[in-house]
Scaffold this motif. Structure first.
Motif, PDB file in Angstrom:
ATOM      1  N   ALA A 313      22.788  36.077  61.203  1.00 49.57           N
ATOM      2  CA  ALA A 313      22.499  35.250  60.030  1.00 49.57           C
ATOM      3  C   ALA A 313      23.732  34.410  59.743  1.00 49.57           C
ATOM      4  N   PRO A 314      23.648  33.079  59.913  1.00 48.82           N
ATOM      5  CA  PRO A 314      24.828  32.226  59.736  1.00 48.82           C
ATOM      6  C   PRO A 314      25.197  32.029  58.266  1.00 48.82           C
ATOM      7  N   VAL A 315      26.479  31.844  58.029  1.00 54.18           N
ATOM      8  CA  VAL A 315      26.974  31.562  56.684  1.00 54.18           C
ATOM      9  C   VAL A 315      26.495  30.169  56.263  1.00 54.18           C
ATOM     10  N   VAL A 316      26.034  30.061  55.022  1.00 53.00           N
ATOM     11  CA  VAL A 316      25.678  28.759  54.467  1.00 53.00           C
ATOM     12  C   VAL A 316      26.578  28.469  53.273  1.00 53.00           C
ATOM     13  N   GLY A 317      26.958  27.213  53.124  1.00 50.33           N
ATOM     14  CA  GLY A 317      27.839  26.842  52.028  1.00 50.33           C
ATOM     15  C   GLY A 317      29.228  27.424  52.216  1.00 50.33           C
ATOM     16  N   ARG A 318      29.956  27.450  51.128  1.00 53.71           N
ATOM     17  CA  ARG A 318      31.344  27.914  51.166  1.00 53.71           C
ATOM     18  C   ARG A 318      31.439  29.394  50.854  1.00 53.71           C
ATOM     19  N   VAL A 319      32.245  30.087  51.622  1.00 56.77           N
ATOM     20  CA  VAL A 319      32.563  31.478  51.307  1.00 56.77           C
ATOM     21  C   VAL A 319      33.278  31.508  49.964  1.00 56.77           C
ATOM     22  N   CYS A 320      32.821  32.359  49.063  1.00 57.47           N
ATOM     23  CA  CYS A 320      33.408  32.472  47.723  1.00 57.47           C
ATOM     24  C   CYS A 320      34.433  33.606  47.701  1.00 57.47           C
ATOM     25  N   MET A 321      35.111  33.745  46.590  1.00 59.45           N
ATOM     26  CA  MET A 321      36.096  34.812  46.467  1.00 59.45           C
ATOM     27  C   MET A 321      35.456  36.189  46.631  1.00 59.45           C
ATOM     28  N   ASP A 322      34.262  36.374  46.068  1.00 63.45           N
ATOM     29  CA  ASP A 322      33.655  37.700  46.024  1.00 63.45           C
ATOM     30  C   ASP A 322      32.299  37.775  46.711  1.00 63.45           C
TER      31      ASP A 322
END
Length: 389
Positions: A313-322
């Motif tokens: 499952a690919p990451v979508v958008g920006r990785v957040c702090m949490d």
């Protein structure tokens, strides 16, 4: 493992599992490569490369490993407070304000240069030391071509010299230039030891091998091999991990809970900065892990991936702090409460730490050592996972 097959531990929002069976296997595999007279001195600095220094060192103690190296005196003190036995060598600089830790916890301090030797001498108490020698890395240590100042360390009354060592800075390859440089370092070290012994210095233990030194240049010998990344079943790069995959087993896996699953309509945005826009109906899952846990922000926008129900499952958008969002449109069974594999295996699918590090533009060592303290480290025996935790 418990009879119900579930992993022991809290297993909350996100966690790391440390496979002690894999650690045992790697220790045995690396021991088999040791040249005569050489012992393992595992590097358990930076929380054993993110695995948890105390449980790792205790397990190695159980296997008969009694020599360790760390980066700081405080790391060594924590091991002692955790019941770790044996010699603990501090590889880096220690501020004079922390000198009492060396004697209180029976640590062995590296002498990094002449002024530092003087500062240690002035602390007024006997200190166990190894002398660091610079054979070409130009970082810490006495220049190998100047044996006089090194011999002077042996004459200091408060310094108990128990060893001399250097660090090979290009041993991770066997390319002609790197090989020539590495063999040149080894020869400079050999000549220095010979010179010191000729001056009547009892040099004690000598060591120059780290993980790559042992894997690529075991014949260089020494009293210790300061194994780090290899002990944890990885190479610094994805290619190196692949190269040694039949010898070493990955020790650590990381898992994170699915907090929410929702559907975006075509044209809707998700995440900070409107970095992701759905081109078609898209299901996204929010995972309870982010860059504060050590999942790099550079894995944003499809650079990184996780496993859910055995599928990527690919990451979508920006990785957040949490938190991190992933696309689960092709995984209809994905639900809140599932546990996703961030590093590790699910069925036939695997994400190695080196793969994630490469995607993040770094090396495995950095990725693992920056895993955050919010990830509970859970010791396990063997790895089996179905996602229903």
């Amino acid at each position: 493992m418990p009879e119900d097959g579930k992993t022991p531990g809290r297993m909350g929002r996100a966690w790391a599992e440390v496979d002690l069976d894999a650690l045992d296997h790697n220790a045995a595999a690396l021991r088999a490569l040791l040249p005569p007279g050489c012992q393992l001195m595992p590097a358990v600095k930076a929380e054993a490369y993110g695995h948890g220094a105390i449980p790792v060192a205790r397990e190695l103690n159980r296997l008969g490993v009694d020599d360790f190296c760390v980066a700081t005196a405080e790391e060594g003190a924590r091991l002692r407070r955790g019941g770790v036995r044996g010699d603990i060598l501090v590889l880096g600089y220690t501020h004079p304000g922390d000198f009492p830790l060396l004697t209180r916890y029976d640590l062995v301090q590296t002498v990094v240069d002449g002024p530092f030797a003087g500062a240690l001498e002035e602390c007024g108490k006997p200190v166990r030391v190894h002398i660091g020698v610079d054979t070409g890395m130009r970082r810490l240590g006495f220049p190998a071509e100047e044996p006089g100042p090194i011999a002077g360390v042996f004459r200091r009354k408060n310094l108990r010299v128990e060893g001399v060592f250097t660090h090979l800075c290009a041993a991770d390859t066997c390319l002609p230039r790197d090989r020539a440089f590495t063999l040149g370092q080894a020869e400079a070290f050999r000549r220095l030891i010979e010179e010191l012994e000729g001056r009547g210095c009892a040099v004690g233990k000598t060591h120059l091998l780290s993980s790559y030194g042992l894997l690529n240049y075991p014949r260089l010998g020494g009293s210790y091999a300061r194994v780090g990344i290899a002990l944890y079943g990885e190479g610094s790069t994805r290619a190196d991990t692949e190269r040694w995959k039949d010898l070493l087993r990955p020790v650590l896996s990381v898992k994170a809970r699915v907090a929410s699953v929702r559907t975006l309509r075509p044209g809707e945005y998700a995440g900070y900065g409107l970095a992701f826009q759905a081109r078609e109906e898209t299901r996204i899952a929010a995972l309870s892990i982010g860059y504060a846990d050590g999942f790099p922000r550079s894995l944003s926008n499809g650079a990184g991936r996780v496993l859910l129900h055995g599928r990527g499952a690919p990451v979508v958008g920006r990785v957040c702090m949490d938190q991190t969002m992933v696309d689960v449109s092709h995984i209809p069974q994905a639900r809140a409460g599932d546990a996703a594999v961030v590093i590790g295996s699910w069925g036939e699918e695997t994400i190695r730490a080196s793969e994630t590090a490469e995607a993040a533009g770094t090396i495995t060592n950095e990725l693992l050592s920056r895993l955050g303290p919010r990830l509970e480290r859970i010791p396990v025996r063997g790895q089996s996972f179905s996602g229903s935790l």
